[in-house]
Design a protein around this motif. Structure first.
Motif, PDB file in Angstrom:
ATOM      1  N   ASP A   1       3.677  10.578  38.153  1.00 55.27           N
ATOM      2  CA  ASP A   1       3.439   9.148  37.628  1.00 55.27           C
ATOM      3  C   ASP A   1       2.177   8.620  38.171  1.00 55.27           C
ATOM      4  O   ASP A   1       1.454   8.051  37.368  1.00 55.27           O
ATOM      5  N   PRO A   2       1.630   8.695  39.507  1.00 52.03           N
ATOM      6  CA  PRO A   2       0.192   8.264  39.694  1.00 52.03           C
ATOM      7  C   PRO A   2      -0.831   9.182  38.890  1.00 52.03           C
ATOM      8  O   PRO A   2      -1.885   8.209  38.497  1.00 52.03           O
ATOM      9  N   LEU A   3      -0.669  10.094  38.365  1.00 54.49           N
ATOM     10  CA  LEU A   3      -1.449  10.820  37.569  1.00 54.49           C
ATOM     11  C   LEU A   3      -1.621  10.352  36.056  1.00 54.49           C
ATOM     12  O   LEU A   3      -2.763   9.806  35.531  1.00 54.49           O
ATOM     13  N   ILE A   4      -0.561   9.644  35.747  1.00 54.16           N
ATOM     14  CA  ILE A   4      -0.296   9.004  34.433  1.00 54.16           C
ATOM     15  C   ILE A   4      -0.833   7.612  34.579  1.00 54.16           C
ATOM     16  O   ILE A   4      -1.785   7.263  33.462  1.00 54.16           O
ATOM     17  N   TYR A   5      -0.749   6.667  35.723  1.00 50.08           N
ATOM     18  CA  TYR A   5      -1.426   5.599  35.872  1.00 50.08           C
ATOM     19  C   TYR A   5      -3.072   5.799  35.763  1.00 50.08           C
ATOM     20  O   TYR A   5      -3.783   4.808  35.143  1.00 50.08           O
ATOM     21  N   ALA A   6      -3.602   6.616  36.426  1.00 53.07           N
ATOM     22  CA  ALA A   6      -4.873   6.835  36.756  1.00 53.07           C
ATOM     23  C   ALA A   6      -5.429   7.341  35.482  1.00 53.07           C
ATOM     24  O   ALA A   6      -6.717   6.838  34.901  1.00 53.07           O
ATOM     25  N   TYR A   7      -5.011   8.186  34.598  1.00 46.79           N
ATOM     26  CA  TYR A   7      -5.302   8.759  33.191  1.00 46.79           C
ATOM     27  C   TYR A   7      -5.251   7.832  32.224  1.00 46.79           C
ATOM     28  O   TYR A   7      -6.416   7.719  31.622  1.00 46.79           O
ATOM     29  N   ARG A   8      -4.276   6.927  32.360  1.00 44.53           N
ATOM     30  CA  ARG A   8      -4.258   5.780  31.104  1.00 44.53           C
ATOM     31  C   ARG A   8      -4.932   4.530  31.567  1.00 44.53           C
ATOM     32  O   ARG A   8      -5.243   3.506  30.595  1.00 44.53           O
ATOM     33  N   SER A   9      -5.336   4.246  32.635  1.00 43.38           N
ATOM     34  CA  SER A   9      -5.985   2.903  33.234  1.00 43.38           C
ATOM     35  C   SER A   9      -7.344   3.254  33.800  1.00 43.38           C
ATOM     36  O   SER A   9      -7.339   3.924  34.931  1.00 43.38           O
TER      37      SER A   9
ATOM     38  N   ASN B   1       0.910   8.190  45.765  1.00 45.46           N
ATOM     39  CA  ASN B   1       1.497   6.594  45.478  1.00 45.46           C
ATOM     40  C   ASN B   1       1.047   5.990  46.730  1.00 45.46           C
ATOM     41  O   ASN B   1       1.058   4.649  46.184  1.00 45.46           O
ATOM     42  N   ILE B   2       0.642   6.132  47.597  1.00 51.68           N
ATOM     43  CA  ILE B   2       0.011   5.245  48.746  1.00 51.68           C
ATOM     44  C   ILE B   2      -1.364   4.813  47.953  1.00 51.68           C
ATOM     45  O   ILE B   2      -1.809   3.533  48.115  1.00 51.68           O
ATOM     46  N   LEU B   3      -1.978   5.592  47.547  1.00 47.47           N
ATOM     47  CA  LEU B   3      -3.215   5.343  46.930  1.00 47.47           C
ATOM     48  C   LEU B   3      -3.255   4.473  45.752  1.00 47.47           C
ATOM     49  O   LEU B   3      -4.070   3.412  45.701  1.00 47.47           O
ATOM     50  N   VAL B   4      -2.136   4.611  44.844  1.00 47.55           N
ATOM     51  CA  VAL B   4      -2.104   3.707  43.769  1.00 47.55           C
ATOM     52  C   VAL B   4      -1.721   2.337  44.252  1.00 47.55           C
ATOM     53  O   VAL B   4      -2.258   1.167  43.823  1.00 47.55           O
TER      54      VAL B   4
ATOM     55  N   PHE C   1       4.575  -4.588  38.784  1.00 47.17           N
ATOM     56  CA  PHE C   1       5.685  -3.664  38.410  1.00 47.17           C
ATOM     57  C   PHE C   1       5.363  -2.373  38.668  1.00 47.17           C
ATOM     58  O   PHE C   1       6.396  -1.572  39.165  1.00 47.17           O
ATOM     59  N   ILE C   2       4.160  -1.950  38.335  1.00 41.93           N
ATOM     60  CA  ILE C   2       3.864  -0.641  38.504  1.00 41.93           C
ATOM     61  C   ILE C   2       3.567  -0.121  39.713  1.00 41.93           C
ATOM     62  O   ILE C   2       3.986   0.975  40.456  1.00 41.93           O
ATOM     63  N   CYS C   3       3.205  -1.073  40.598  1.00 46.74           N
ATOM     64  CA  CYS C   3       3.222  -0.919  42.082  1.00 46.74           C
ATOM     65  C   CYS C   3       4.372  -0.714  42.706  1.00 46.74           C
ATOM     66  O   CYS C   3       4.846   0.081  43.489  1.00 46.74           O
ATOM     67  N   CYS C   4       5.715  -1.470  42.150  1.00 46.89           N
ATOM     68  CA  CYS C   4       6.765  -1.385  42.699  1.00 46.89           C
ATOM     69  C   CYS C   4       7.453   0.049  42.167  1.00 46.89           C
ATOM     70  O   CYS C   4       8.306   0.543  42.997  1.00 46.89           O
TER      71      CYS C   4
END
Length: 305
Positions: A278-286, A43-46, A63-66
């Motif tokens: 959650d961070p894996l989902i962000y990375a996979y989808r974006s 999450n720090i990396l995100v 918002f994703i950052c939050c």
């Protein structure tokens, strides 16, 4: 949260639980610590990636950052609590009981703030995607950076304030009712928005394509799908915890419910897993976020050498 388990675990005798074939899954503290540290780093990396890449400087990614910061609260609270417990168990730390109670209250506030803010930001992101799809031509005038920042400030203030009040009055069942009600309301709100988005998006896509905005529509729907996945993972990971709260209200002395209470640590592991997934989902989808994360990891690895 451990107080909810301790208060109810003693309501049934061990003979009753054995008769019901009740199984308690023991989870080592080291597993809590390992998952918490991994989740914290992810999450720090995100957060770093969103701040670094100017292409990600938009309300949705704010918002994703939050949301990532909310997950960090769970990770930090878990890591701190686990380290204290491990040091205490091995006799390496002599802490006054009063200090432990204060630490436990702080950790409980962090976890409660995490769940309230996570639910709030999931609703905020859903509303943002809804505006993007149905009011695409007016999106930038509706969701300005100033409004996004104002929403973020209000959500955090409300989350911290309500969480502090929840912990202060944690012995009152009204607190549990408020948490469960908030959980249900946010789920219904998200479900209604997503259902409307996916049922009517194709109608609006024709209008947007007429204005040569097909690429924007595709991006918006991709964002909506991503956040639907996030919401689904949240329900799976946090659902048992909220079921635990509901059972405290409805059947606190039932042997069947106490079987469920005995595996509270398993529910905590699921909560930590939500912060990790959650961070894996962000990375996979974006693709943009994934590329920035890769750059950050490579830079960290190079500096480490």
């Amino acid at each position: 949260p451990n107080e909810y388990m301790d208060d109810n675990e003693t309501n049934s005798t061990s003979e009753d639980l054995s008769y019901l074939g009740c199984v308690q899954i023991n989870i080592p503290q080291e597993l809590f610590l390992a998952l918490g540290l991994i989740s914290l780093v992810e999450n720090i990396l995100v957060v770093m990636a969103i701040f670094k890449n100017r292409n990600l400087h938009s309300p949705m990614y704010y918002f994703i950052c939050c949301l990532a910061v909310s997950d960090m609260l769970v990770s930090v609270s878990n890591v701190v609590e686990t380290i204290f417990m491990l040091l205490n168990d091995h006799g390496l730390l002599d802490v006054h009981p009063g200090m432990l109670r204060h630490l436990d209250n702080v950790i409980d506030v962090m976890i409660c703030s995490s769940v309230v803010s996570s639910l709030s930001f999931l609703c905020t992101i859903a509303a943002d995607r809804y505006i993007t799809i149905f009011y695409a031509l007016r999106y930038h005038s509706i969701m300005t950076t100033q409004r996004a920042v104002a929403i973020i400030v209000v959500v955090w203030l409300a989350s911290i304030t309500s969480s502090t009040l929840f912990i202060v009055y944690h012995t009152d069942n009204a607190v549990i009712v408020c948490l469960v009600t908030f959980f249900c309301i946010t789920l219904v709100f998200n479900a209604v928005l997503y259902l409307h988005m996916f049922l009517l998006a194709h109608v609006h896509s024709r209008r947007i394509m007429a204005f040569h905005k097909s690429r924007r529509q595709s991006t918006s729907m991709k964002g909506a799908i991503t956040l639907t996945i996030l919401l689904g993972v949240f329900i799976i990971c946090w659902g048992p915890f909220f079921l635990h709260l509901i059972l405290i209200l409805t059947c606190p002395t039932s042997p069947f419910c106490n079987c469920f209470f005995r595996n509270f640590n398993l529910f905590l592991i699921l909560i930590i897993c939500n912060s990790l997934i959650d961070p894996l989902i962000y990375a996979y989808r974006s693709q943009e976020l994934r590329k920035t994360l890769q750059e950050l990891v490579l830079c960290s690895w190079c500096f480490g050498l």
